[in-house]
Write an enzyme that holds these catalytic residues in place. Structure first.
Site, PDB file in Angstrom:
ATOM      1  N   SER A 183       0.173   1.540  -9.039  1.00  0.00           N
ATOM      2  CA  SER A 183       1.490   1.388  -9.401  1.00  0.00           C
ATOM      3  C   SER A 183       1.996   0.912 -11.043  1.00  0.00           C
ATOM      4  O   SER A 183       0.960  -0.114 -11.328  1.00  0.00           O
ATOM      5  CB  SER A 183       2.181   0.544  -8.463  1.00  0.00           C
ATOM      6  OG  SER A 183       3.622   0.133  -8.545  1.00  0.00           O
ATOM      7  N   TYR A 199       3.245  -7.185  -3.582  1.00  0.00           N
ATOM      8  CA  TYR A 199       3.049  -5.663  -3.857  1.00  0.00           C
ATOM      9  C   TYR A 199       2.224  -5.521  -5.013  1.00  0.00           C
ATOM     10  O   TYR A 199       1.164  -4.639  -4.808  1.00  0.00           O
ATOM     11  CB  TYR A 199       4.290  -4.901  -3.787  1.00  0.00           C
ATOM     12  CG  TYR A 199       4.067  -3.519  -4.004  1.00  0.00           C
ATOM     13  CD1 TYR A 199       3.516  -2.562  -3.091  1.00  0.00           C
ATOM     14  CD2 TYR A 199       4.421  -2.744  -5.373  1.00  0.00           C
ATOM     15  CE1 TYR A 199       3.264  -1.138  -3.470  1.00  0.00           C
ATOM     16  CE2 TYR A 199       4.439  -1.547  -5.621  1.00  0.00           C
ATOM     17  CZ  TYR A 199       3.736  -0.547  -4.546  1.00  0.00           C
ATOM     18  OH  TYR A 199       3.434   0.654  -4.940  1.00  0.00           O
TER      19      TYR A 199
END
Length: 326
Positions: A125, A150
């Site tokens: 990501s 995350y």
């Protein structure tokens, strides 16, 4: 040759399954169909995009179930997209990220190396860049100051994949996705949230008082990048001096001001947005911008879809799927 796609009912996963199937390749999927967002959307997405793909309902923490799937299909390549997504949700439910993104990732690494998978492509990501990176973000910049759990789990995935490449020769490629959007997208992300709200005349929350820029990347460009990476695995160094592991940015390389992004949605919807300006959300990044030179050199990645082309397609899909009052 069989390709396993995890997170096959997810936004990127379903499109990847469709493209692989259209190319005539043998593809199998797995997905937990969890309730992070409406599972019915996931089922409808599969029905619309890849209904003929065998997608098994499996969780990444189910080691026995995963092993049985590998035994049945003996995949030669794995595209691992399954994960607990969302920056803000990681503040509410951290254990979901540890289970899926850490324990689940180890389960997949173990199966790939023990079953002789030729190439593992996995989702990272743009969030990994955190506070330490300067736009445009390049793969050589530090990723040791994440702004959310995350992001930390995704950075950990890259380290874990490198370790398995170094120790066992598992060829692995990590892809840092930059704000992927399109029809059938995730309903918790701004493109769908804003499109649905504007269509329904509901107010939208504009964080950091609109002073944000995002590298929005259309789904078609992302799928081209995923499959380009899949077809170009890292070389295995006979001397073992370099691990067969690479990381690439997949973004549009064109950050967009949040206010411009909203204006394009307004034009496509044919109505103005009611904007509620709010301070910065914990865990968010003010700006993302991908340096995509490495992906272009490796497999010709060159995104071509502007928000003026992509966002009206999202608005049209929202109007069709959700209606104007959803």
């Amino acid at each position: 040759m069989t390709t396993l796609v995890t997170g096959a009912a997810g936004f990127i996963g379903a499109y990847v399954c469709r493209e692989l199937q259209q190319r005539g390749e043998r593809v199998v999927g797995l997905d937990s169909f969890n309730a992070y967002y409406d599972p019915q959307l996931k089922r409808d997405r599969v029905a619309a995009l890849c209904a003929e793909v065998d997608i098994r309902p499996l969780d990444l923490t189910d080691r026995e179930g995963l092993a049985a799937l590998f035994d049945e299909y003996a995949p030669t390549r794995v595209i691992h997209l399954a994960a607990q997504a969302g920056v803000r949700y990681s503040l509410e439910n951290p254990h979901a990220y540890v289970d899926s993104n850490l324990a689940g990732f180890v389960n997949m690494l173990e199966l790939c190396r023990r079953r002789g998978v030729a190439h593992l492509v996995y989702a990272s990501s743009s969030s990994v860049y955190g506070d330490s990176a300067t736009p445009p973000f390049s793969e050589d910049q530090r990723i040791d100051q994440p702004r959310s759990l995350y992001a930390a789990t995704k950075a950990a995935n890259e380290l874990m994949a490198h370790t398995y490449a170094h120790l066992y020769g598992l060829r692995a490629t990590g892809l840092r996705f930059f704000t992927v959007y399109g029809p059938w997208g995730r309903p918790d992300m701004a493109p769908l949230l804003f499109s649905r709200a504007v269509l329904a005349n509901r107010p939208i929350d504009v964080f950091n008082h609109g002073r944000m820029r995002r590298d929005f990347t259309f789904i078609d460009d992302i799928v081209a990048g995923v499959l380009g990476a899949l077809e170009n695995p890292p070389d295995q160094d006979p001397s073992h001096s370099a691990a067969p592991h690479r990381v690439f940015n997949l973004g549009n390389h064109t950050p967009v001001e949040l206010e411009r992004f909203i204006a394009v949605i307004e034009a496509a919807a044919g109505r103005n947005a009611e904007k509620v300006y709010k301070p910065m959300q914990p865990g968010d990044m003010i700006e993302t911008m991908a340096d995509t030179a490495r992906a272009k050199a490796a497999f010709g990645f060159e995104p071509a879809t502007s928000i003026e082309v992509g966002l009206p397609r999202v608005v049209a899909w929202c109007r069709d799927y959700f209606g104007t009052n959803a």
